[in-house]
Motif scaffolding. Structure first.
Motif, PDB file in Angstrom:
ATOM      1  N   GLY A 109       0.791  -1.227   0.000  1.00 54.34           N
ATOM      2  CA  GLY A 109       0.000   0.000   0.000  1.00 54.34           C
ATOM      3  C   GLY A 109       0.820   1.273   0.000  1.00 54.34           C
ATOM      4  O   GLY A 109       2.029   1.263  -0.209  1.00 54.34           O
ATOM      5  N   ARG A 110       0.143   2.388   0.245  1.00 56.48           N
ATOM      6  CA  ARG A 110       0.772   3.713   0.315  1.00 56.48           C
ATOM      7  C   ARG A 110       0.440   4.324   1.669  1.00 56.48           C
ATOM      8  O   ARG A 110      -0.732   4.496   2.009  1.00 56.48           O
TER       9      ARG A 110
ATOM     10  N   SER B  30       6.988  14.605   7.343  1.00 58.58           N
ATOM     11  CA  SER B  30       6.134  13.553   6.799  1.00 58.58           C
ATOM     12  C   SER B  30       6.532  13.202   5.373  1.00 58.58           C
ATOM     13  O   SER B  30       7.199  13.986   4.684  1.00 58.58           O
ATOM     14  N   LYS B  31       6.091  12.020   4.950  1.00 61.19           N
ATOM     15  CA  LYS B  31       6.315  11.582   3.570  1.00 61.19           C
ATOM     16  C   LYS B  31       5.376  10.422   3.276  1.00 61.19           C
ATOM     17  O   LYS B  31       5.053   9.632   4.170  1.00 61.19           O
ATOM     18  N   VAL B  32       4.926  10.326   2.026  1.00 61.45           N
ATOM     19  CA  VAL B  32       4.145   9.176   1.585  1.00 61.45           C
ATOM     20  C   VAL B  32       5.116   8.098   1.125  1.00 61.45           C
ATOM     21  O   VAL B  32       5.994   8.349   0.278  1.00 61.45           O
ATOM     22  N   LEU B  33       4.984   6.911   1.708  1.00 64.46           N
ATOM     23  CA  LEU B  33       5.893   5.799   1.419  1.00 64.46           C
ATOM     24  C   LEU B  33       5.160   4.674   0.694  1.00 64.46           C
ATOM     25  O   LEU B  33       3.958   4.448   0.893  1.00 64.46           O
ATOM     26  N   THR B  34       5.916   3.937  -0.114  1.00 64.75           N
ATOM     27  CA  THR B  34       5.405   2.790  -0.858  1.00 64.75           C
ATOM     28  C   THR B  34       6.215   1.551  -0.487  1.00 64.75           C
ATOM     29  O   THR B  34       7.232   1.666   0.218  1.00 64.75           O
ATOM     30  N   PRO B  35       5.789   0.360  -0.911  1.00 67.12           N
ATOM     31  CA  PRO B  35       6.464  -0.873  -0.485  1.00 67.12           C
ATOM     32  C   PRO B  35       7.987  -0.849  -0.679  1.00 67.12           C
ATOM     33  O   PRO B  35       8.490  -0.423  -1.715  1.00 67.12           O
ATOM     34  N   GLY B  36       8.680  -1.279   0.364  1.00 66.72           N
ATOM     35  CA  GLY B  36      10.141  -1.316   0.354  1.00 66.72           C
ATOM     36  C   GLY B  36      10.787  -0.098   0.965  1.00 66.72           C
ATOM     37  O   GLY B  36      11.980  -0.122   1.267  1.00 66.72           O
ATOM     38  N   GLN B  37      10.019   0.983   1.168  1.00 67.77           N
ATOM     39  CA  GLN B  37      10.584   2.195   1.754  1.00 67.77           C
ATOM     40  C   GLN B  37      10.455   2.156   3.273  1.00 67.77           C
ATOM     41  O   GLN B  37       9.494   1.616   3.821  1.00 67.77           O
ATOM     42  N   MET B  38      11.441   2.748   3.941  1.00 64.47           N
ATOM     43  CA  MET B  38      11.533   2.696   5.399  1.00 64.47           C
ATOM     44  C   MET B  38      11.310   4.065   6.023  1.00 64.47           C
ATOM     45  O   MET B  38      11.402   5.099   5.354  1.00 64.47           O
ATOM     46  N   PHE B  39      11.048   4.045   7.319  1.00 68.59           N
ATOM     47  CA  PHE B  39      10.938   5.282   8.094  1.00 68.59           C
ATOM     48  C   PHE B  39      11.541   5.058   9.474  1.00 68.59           C
ATOM     49  O   PHE B  39      11.727   3.926   9.924  1.00 68.59           O
TER      50      PHE B  39
ATOM     51  N   GLY C 112      -3.656   5.060   0.135  1.00 66.31           N
ATOM     52  CA  GLY C 112      -3.846   4.328  -1.108  1.00 66.31           C
ATOM     53  C   GLY C 112      -5.290   3.901  -1.291  1.00 66.31           C
ATOM     54  O   GLY C 112      -6.158   4.168  -0.455  1.00 66.31           O
ATOM     55  N   ASN C 113      -5.543   3.197  -2.382  1.00 62.97           N
ATOM     56  CA  ASN C 113      -6.898   2.752  -2.688  1.00 62.97           C
ATOM     57  C   ASN C 113      -7.232   1.399  -2.081  1.00 62.97           C
ATOM     58  O   ASN C 113      -8.410   1.051  -1.954  1.00 62.97           O
ATOM     59  N   GLY C 114      -6.212   0.633  -1.717  1.00 63.80           N
ATOM     60  CA  GLY C 114      -6.435  -0.692  -1.143  1.00 63.80           C
ATOM     61  C   GLY C 114      -5.911  -0.787   0.273  1.00 63.80           C
ATOM     62  O   GLY C 114      -5.665   0.230   0.939  1.00 63.80           O
ATOM     63  N   LYS C 115      -5.739  -2.008   0.739  1.00 73.18           N
ATOM     64  CA  LYS C 115      -5.201  -2.220   2.074  1.00 73.18           C
ATOM     65  C   LYS C 115      -3.726  -1.834   2.133  1.00 73.18           C
ATOM     66  O   LYS C 115      -3.054  -1.751   1.103  1.00 73.18           O
ATOM     67  N   ALA C 116      -3.234  -1.621   3.346  1.00 78.75           N
ATOM     68  CA  ALA C 116      -1.812  -1.306   3.543  1.00 78.75           C
ATOM     69  C   ALA C 116      -1.298  -2.103   4.735  1.00 78.75           C
ATOM     70  O   ALA C 116      -2.066  -2.532   5.600  1.00 78.75           O
TER      71      ALA C 116
END
Length: 222
Positions: free
Chosen positions: A128-129, A143-152, A166-170
């Motif tokens: 997800g996002r 803040s930041k919008v993250l996608t799969p594989g990105q870390m915080f 996102g539009n689906g589950k996360a």
């Protein structure tokens, strides 16, 4: 955008390895004085942490935990659910200075503003996002919008949140440099404590009338 199951678990493995690098300045818990100390959750002793289970009672199962394998139920007012892997659920991490959580989100779900007073948090988005944000002690919002594989990373004790944009589950896995990071959920801490914080404190803090505080309290009534 999606990543394979093997890649997801590789990311989680890398996350754990990062936390295990022996840098004293990164440790929230004291270093262990023995190989392990599986928590005896049934002990009546009251200490800072958990006492060790007798070595004769320790088994292989104490060092493995499947609790994060299953998707959590997000059917609640926040649209998210945290599945903990802290010492109270995974006794094998006792005294080792690490723990993990899994967080699942329905579309639009929020892991509401909260803090972990006892540990720093790092995480990786699996699906997800997610909008991830925290506020520093200087009152600056990052803040930041993250996608799969990105870390915080969330510095210890700071108020933070995650929101599924996102539009689906996360889904995200988070890890901590402490066996019990603790958590203060701001909405419940302020409006559902027992006994309650006096209304005049909250009306003064938020510059609102009594009925506003009462309305918010009613939403967290047991």
């Amino acid at each position: 955008m999606a990543i394979s199951s093997s890649s997801a678990y590789h990311l989680v493995f890398c996350l754990l390895v990062t936390l295990l690098i022996p840098l004293p300045s990164h440790a929230a818990d004291p270093d262990p004085l023995q190989d392990f100390c599986v928590a005896d959750l049934n002990s009546t002793l009251s200490i800072n942490g958990f006492p060790c289970k007798p070595l004769s009672q320790v088994t292989s199962e104490d060092f493995f935990f499947s609790g994060l394998a299953k998707e959590g139920d997000t059917n609640n007012v926040f649209g998210s659910i945290v599945t903990p892997g802290s010492v109270s659920f995974f006794p094998g991490v006792n005294t080792l200075g690490i723990s993990m959580n899994r967080v699942d989100f329905s579309p639009g779900g929020v892991n509401v503003p909260h803090s972990h007073p006892l540990a720093t948090e790092t995480g990786v988005v699996i699906k997800g996002r997610l909008l991830v944000g925290f506020v520093s002690t200087s009152n600056v919002f990052y803040s930041k919008v993250l996608t799969p594989g990105q870390m915080f990373v969330i510095p210890g004790g700071l108020v933070h949140f995650q929101k599924n944009v996102g539009n689906g589950k996360a889904q995200t896995f988070t890890a901590f440099n402490g066996q019990n990071p603790g958590v203060n959920l701001l909405p419940r801490t302020l409006f559902a404590s027992k006994p309650p914080i006096p209304n005049d404190v909250l009306t003064k803090a938020f510059q609102v009338e009594d009925y506003v505080v009462d309305s918010i309290r009613s939403k967290f009534a047991a």
